[in-house]
Design an enzyme around this catalytic site. Sequence first.
Site, PDB file in Angstrom:
ATOM      1  CG  ASP A 454      -1.719   1.203   1.415  1.00  0.00           C
ATOM      2  OD1 ASP A 454      -2.250   1.689   0.418  1.00  0.00           O
ATOM      3  OD2 ASP A 454      -1.818   1.687   2.558  1.00  0.00           O
ATOM      4  CB  THR A 456      -1.729   6.626   2.065  1.00  0.00           C
ATOM      5  OG1 THR A 456      -1.826   7.226   0.789  1.00  0.00           O
ATOM      6  CG2 THR A 456      -1.851   7.681   3.145  1.00  0.00           C
ATOM      7  CG  ASP A 652      -1.746   2.128   6.976  1.00  0.00           C
ATOM      8  OD1 ASP A 652      -2.261   2.012   5.837  1.00  0.00           O
ATOM      9  OD2 ASP A 652      -1.572   3.218   7.538  1.00  0.00           O
TER      10      ASP A 652
END
Length: 764
Positions: A454, A456, A652
């Site tokens: 991922d 961000t 996250d």
Amino acid sequence: MSCHAHEKTESDNACCHGTPKPAEASSCCHAEPAPTAHSCCGGGHGAASSGKAVMTGKPEGAGAGYICPMCPSVWSLEPDSCPMCGMALEPEMITRDTPPNPEYLDMRRRFAIGLALTLPVFVLAMGEMVPGLKELVAGSWNPWVQAVLASPVVLWVGFPFFERGWSSLKSGHFNMFTLIALGTGAAYLYSLAGLLLPDLFPDGFRGEGGAVGLYFESAAVIITLVALGQVLELGAREKTSDALKALLGLAPLTARRLTADGGDEEIDIERIAVGDRLRIRPGERIPVDGRLQEGNGSVDESMLTGEPLPVEKAAGDALVGGTLNGNATLVMEAEKVGRDTMLARIVAMVADAQRSRAPVQKVADAVAGYFVPAVVLSAVVAFAVWALAGPEPALAHGVIAAVSVLIIACPCALGLATPMSIMVGAGRGAAAGILIRDAEAIEGFEKVDTLVVDKTGTLTEGRPELVDMVSAGPDSSEILRLAAAVESGSEHPLSAAVLRAAEAREVPFRPASDVSAEAGLGLKGAVDGLAVAAGSARFMEQLGIDVAPLADRADRLSGSGATLLYVARDGALAGLIGVRDRVKDGAKEAVADLKRDGIRVVMASGDNPKAAEAIGRELGIDEVRGGLMPADKADLVAELKRKGRIVAMAGDGINDAPALALADIGIAMGNGTDIAKESAAVTLVKGDVRGLVKARHLSRATMANIRQNLFFAFVYNALGVPVAAGVLYPLLGLTLSPMLAAAAMSLSSVSVISNALRLRSAKL
């Protein structure tokens, strides 16, 4: 976390994502069949050899009990032995008050007494071979003294081994104690019969002078050496338990809770409830996880992150239980207490990982399933060959060979090979900020050839800042006011960036009403009677709003790596906000290291493709997928797996959870959401992308260690059994006594334990 997802808060979504629960949670989330008696316990009521309730599966609603580190399905309410493998059951939950393992204390006592009794037996038996001792130990009293001293060793010190061996015979789950019980039992009973009833033995059992050979010293030495091996093994596990208790001990025993009148009271940490306001004085440890409400200061988080420099904290920042407050007085609100704190979860994850079993263990299990019967058959064949073709006393030589085969082939080294490496490796990972849920993750990470990551919050800081605003009519402050109003209820990083910009520029706004979210797209609501929407270009298209008038500026902003947030008012485009996130320190080096290691790195982001590609170019990532919804990330993982790739996914956010659960290895960043961590097999506590490289190195080191241990164990048995059977006798005239066989067996276990402990200093 990826694009402007505008997820609901974690608490609202924890059960609504369709994400598979981790295996460990199954007992709480799914109906289970009633626990049944273990087949190897004798049936009926699940009674183990000691009479305590050992069963398959944990009863619903039962508290913490004891489980087998080798056989996770075996559970008991009280300390006991596993009826399948014979190992001592371990506490399911480690607390700072967990007492020392009673099995460890008992085995130490048995070993000490056994050693004290075995040494004189050894001297009496071997004295005839040592000049100067022969005359001292000669006499008819000698064998009787040996019997008196050896009997407590065999019958009391060795009682747990015979108990486990008998259980294994009843159940058919043969293990190391099967061979130990057969070997030592045969040596002791043979010697006892030779001492008490010598006339029953034919000439084939008699040596020079017509005496029947006695092997009390072999039985006693074997039992003592096996006890030593148990002490070493249990001691290694006890040290790990002590390390976890020391980690839990970082949390204070008491805390100061603020009262309604503004004062404070000292309470036990167990009494802290979510929502309590706590005062932390200078030099005190943070009692539980929460958020800072009053005060500013530095907090030493080295126990959590390993970083030596204190971290500056301001109102609104997260605080972690067990970390050390600096020189300021802080007031915090408790958010997570008890077993929900980071400290408790770290301990639980490490303990679970150390008890779990790697798939490679199935190889050892499969071999062990055939190994014990094969060893017993080898012992029978060895006895028969010696009895038929061996020198006189042929039958006595046959007994020695058979007992030696049973002892030297004890598969304790084989049983320790994988669990010891997993236990030490998981502990080493925890010390480096890498929490591994189970042994399967340790083994699987080594095989990963593709990493989907991922953007961000994983590759970038997750704290974007506003870099530009473009108006399609209203002035820029009006665009910011409308965006801040509708974003005020969201915890998304882009929302936080807009709110920080509005605060910095002193733009007043009131939160929007009737706010609704479209996951991965944006938000809409009412602001001063106006219908306001803020989100991605796809969201605008879905609402029928044309973004073409700002296409050129949008292209330039996204080409520089900025994430775009379109703002619409009453069905018309009002403007565009550009927000850019900073790449994490070490991210570029981590990507380069992973690529050099043969891993293909794919960035999967919900951000617009051009912004994602700009970050990808900066980091040197070859393949970038932008504009992905949460389901698209899961589809990407599934697509790669269909192509035969072994996929790890690092993320996250809540929107990463489906992909994390679907990947072969899910990796959650420690600064992410709890649903992401629950969906992942590996958690990087520091949230540092360089932890991916460390986790890869840890996996390789642990698996290499396991293979070394299995090699030692297999080769040892492959060489030891023929030697014990006497294949070298025709060539070299060499035989192996049961006592030397026991020493060799114990040495193999010590070598496996020592090799596993090398992982504690592995460079990551």
